[in-house]
Design a protein around this motif. Sequence first.
Motif, mmCIF file in Angstrom:
data_model
loop_
_atom_site.group_PDB
_atom_site.id
_atom_site.type_symbol
_atom_site.label_atom_id
_atom_site.label_comp_id
_atom_site.label_asym_id
_atom_site.label_seq_id
_atom_site.Cartn_x
_atom_site.Cartn_y
_atom_site.Cartn_z
ATOM 1 N N LEU A 273 -72.227 -23.985 -10.290
ATOM 2 C CA LEU A 273 -72.151 -24.343 -8.878
ATOM 3 C C LEU A 273 -72.864 -23.322 -8.004
ATOM 4 N N SER A 274 -72.730 -22.044 -8.314
ATOM 5 C CA SER A 274 -73.393 -21.021 -7.509
ATOM 6 C C SER A 274 -74.911 -21.177 -7.564
ATOM 7 N N GLU B 161 -76.525 -23.995 -8.187
ATOM 8 C CA GLU B 161 -76.877 -25.219 -7.477
ATOM 9 C C GLU B 161 -76.827 -25.016 -5.962
ATOM 10 N N LEU B 162 -75.912 -24.188 -5.481
ATOM 11 C CA LEU B 162 -75.860 -23.901 -4.047
ATOM 12 C C LEU B 162 -77.126 -23.181 -3.603
ATOM 13 N N ALA B 163 -77.574 -22.214 -4.393
ATOM 14 C CA ALA B 163 -78.821 -21.519 -4.063
ATOM 15 C C ALA B 163 -80.004 -22.475 -4.111
ATOM 16 N N GLY B 164 -80.032 -23.354 -5.121
ATOM 17 C CA GLY B 164 -81.104 -24.335 -5.208
ATOM 18 C C GLY B 164 -81.068 -25.327 -4.063
ATOM 19 N N ALA B 165 -79.862 -25.689 -3.604
ATOM 20 C CA ALA B 165 -79.735 -26.609 -2.474
ATOM 21 C C ALA B 165 -80.308 -25.984 -1.211
ATOM 22 N N GLN B 166 -80.046 -24.690 -1.004
ATOM 23 C CA GLN B 166 -80.588 -24.008 0.177
ATOM 24 C C GLN B 166 -82.112 -24.041 0.159
ATOM 25 N N VAL B 167 -82.700 -23.764 -0.990
ATOM 26 C CA VAL B 167 -84.159 -23.754 -1.101
ATOM 27 C C VAL B 167 -84.733 -25.153 -0.898
ATOM 28 N N ALA B 168 -84.130 -26.166 -1.540
ATOM 29 C CA ALA B 168 -84.652 -27.527 -1.457
ATOM 30 C C ALA B 168 -84.565 -28.071 -0.037
ATOM 31 N N LEU B 169 -83.441 -27.854 0.632
ATOM 32 C CA LEU B 169 -83.270 -28.363 1.995
ATOM 33 C C LEU B 169 -84.220 -27.666 2.957
ATOM 34 N N THR B 170 -84.353 -26.345 2.826
ATOM 35 C CA THR B 170 -85.256 -25.602 3.702
ATOM 36 C C THR B 170 -86.693 -26.043 3.497
ATOM 37 N N ALA B 171 -87.098 -26.238 2.245
ATOM 38 C CA ALA B 171 -88.470 -26.678 1.962
ATOM 39 C C ALA B 171 -88.744 -28.058 2.522
ATOM 40 N N ALA B 172 -87.715 -28.900 2.611
ATOM 41 C CA ALA B 172 -87.882 -30.249 3.149
ATOM 42 C C ALA B 172 -87.770 -30.286 4.668
ATOM 43 N N VAL C 43 -75.255 -23.661 4.036
ATOM 44 C CA VAL C 43 -74.777 -23.668 2.656
ATOM 45 C C VAL C 43 -74.013 -22.383 2.390
ATOM 46 N N PRO C 44 -72.810 -22.454 1.814
ATOM 47 C CA PRO C 44 -72.061 -21.229 1.499
ATOM 48 C C PRO C 44 -72.733 -20.457 0.376
ATOM 49 N N ASP C 45 -72.447 -19.160 0.321
ATOM 50 C CA ASP C 45 -73.078 -18.302 -0.681
ATOM 51 C C ASP C 45 -72.316 -18.303 -2.007
ATOM 52 N N GLU C 46 -71.118 -17.776 -2.018
ATOM 53 C CA GLU C 46 -70.353 -17.617 -3.257
ATOM 54 C C GLU C 46 -68.990 -18.293 -3.106
ATOM 55 N N PRO C 47 -68.798 -19.455 -3.695
ATOM 56 C CA PRO C 47 -67.495 -20.120 -3.605
ATOM 57 C C PRO C 47 -66.470 -19.443 -4.498
ATOM 58 N N ASP C 48 -65.197 -19.669 -4.199
ATOM 59 C CA ASP C 48 -64.109 -19.124 -5.003
ATOM 60 C C ASP C 48 -63.873 -20.048 -6.204
ATOM 61 N N LEU C 49 -64.312 -19.591 -7.369
ATOM 62 C CA LEU C 49 -64.199 -20.405 -8.584
ATOM 63 C C LEU C 49 -63.211 -19.815 -9.574
ATOM 64 N N ALA C 50 -62.302 -18.986 -9.081
ATOM 65 C CA ALA C 50 -61.302 -18.383 -9.979
ATOM 66 C C ALA C 50 -60.406 -19.458 -10.581
ATOM 67 N N HIS C 51 -60.273 -19.419 -11.903
ATOM 68 C CA HIS C 51 -59.406 -20.328 -12.665
ATOM 69 C C HIS C 51 -59.896 -21.785 -12.638
ATOM 70 N N VAL C 52 -61.102 -22.038 -12.178
ATOM 71 C CA VAL C 52 -61.639 -23.401 -12.175
ATOM 72 C C VAL C 52 -62.214 -23.703 -13.555
ATOM 73 N N SER D 229 -64.857 -28.901 -14.626
ATOM 74 C CA SER D 229 -64.760 -29.228 -13.203
ATOM 75 C C SER D 229 -65.933 -28.639 -12.425
ATOM 76 N N GLU D 230 -66.263 -27.388 -12.723
ATOM 77 C CA GLU D 230 -67.394 -26.757 -12.030
ATOM 78 C C GLU D 230 -68.696 -27.489 -12.321
ATOM 79 N N SER D 231 -68.892 -27.872 -13.586
ATOM 80 C CA SER D 231 -70.103 -28.589 -13.963
ATOM 81 C C SER D 231 -70.202 -29.923 -13.236
#
Length: 397
Positions: A264-265, A267-278, A284-293, A297-299
């Motif tokens: 997910l982290s 993909e978030l970075a890739g989403a920022q790049v793709a949206l900005t390029a378009a 877009v948030p930087d680092e989500p809380d994925l503890a115990h996920v 589910s993350e995939s």
Amino acid sequence: MREDPAPEEARVQRLIRIGEPPRNRAEAWRKLVWILPWLVFLSSPLNDLVSGHHTAAATAAGWAGLLFFVGTYLAVVFRNMGRPFAGRIVVVLVAGLTALAIILPLTLGAPWLGLFVYVSVVCGVTLPLRIAYWAIPLNTVALILVGIRAGEETAWSLFLLVLLLGFSMTGVKQLVRTTVELRKARATVAQLAANEERLRLARDLHDLLGHSLSLITLKSELAGRMLPDHPDKAAQQVADIEQVSRQALVDVREAVTGYRRPRLSAELAGAQVALTAAGVTADVPDEPDLAHVPEESESALAWALREAVTNVVRHSGAGRCTVEVLKRQTLDGQVLELSVEDNGSGGSGKGPGNGLTGLTERLEKAGGTLEASRTKHGFRLVARVPAGTSPAVGSGA
């Protein structure tokens, strides 16, 4: 499917690479354009030369000195934007510029005091910091002394400009150096990460296949020896070989699936790049809380984000997109929620496409849900997946 990064790469390629030599003639011209506006301080010497206040010999000497000064200045500064001159050459050129900045005002008058501005810039850009911190004040003192000698107060009006501009150039030099080192560090980190991933893949394949292939080889040899006299036992060995091979194939598929699983982290970075390029304004948030996920589910949520961003870029015509990743507590336990909202049209409006249908099935397999609907100002996609075990809410005794 991830958005093609070609537009972003093309945009980066068009930028001027600070601290690196020009790759082609067009980039060399762009770098030169960054330097030429600073030549505004030459207006006074030029007006002095064309005014006719000097003899023909003095005017000719002034033109020669000015052309040599400007040529040297441009050569030093332009070259320093790529591969700089050797240290000795820089010292000689700076000394020559300083000599001209002193001689020309003393012989031709106060209008030439602006040359000290260029000497200060060259000192800040090309000299080592420990030397530049002394050379810039000394150049400023020389400006004042020459101005007093020329009997003009123009030097005092240039005092702060020469001093501050020189030190500001040292800051720019430090910024350029830091930027170059950061780029090199990023490239090194990426290379180390790739090497570590290759080593991990080699270790996993060895652990997965080493034992299985050794067992297959051993049983194949046993089956070959048993086949003439004990075909029934040879058949058992062949059956064992089949079972071990199938298990090895399952293990390899699981390993490959783990390597292909999106994060997910990332993909978030890739989403920022793709949206900005378009051309889409992205939040877009930087680092989500994925503890115990759980990884599943993350995939699933990473796939949802990829599909949502692809739809925004390709079909929505949106100018703004907001992505949120939150943990929420529900009656069924804690869930991780992904929300992607844009102000576009939401596509063709002919019902969910194959992407959303497949995404719904993928989320359901991970125990999650998908909601996609139009809003007052655009389109919103919400994906939810289990975020791990948590105490039930409202459970009574």
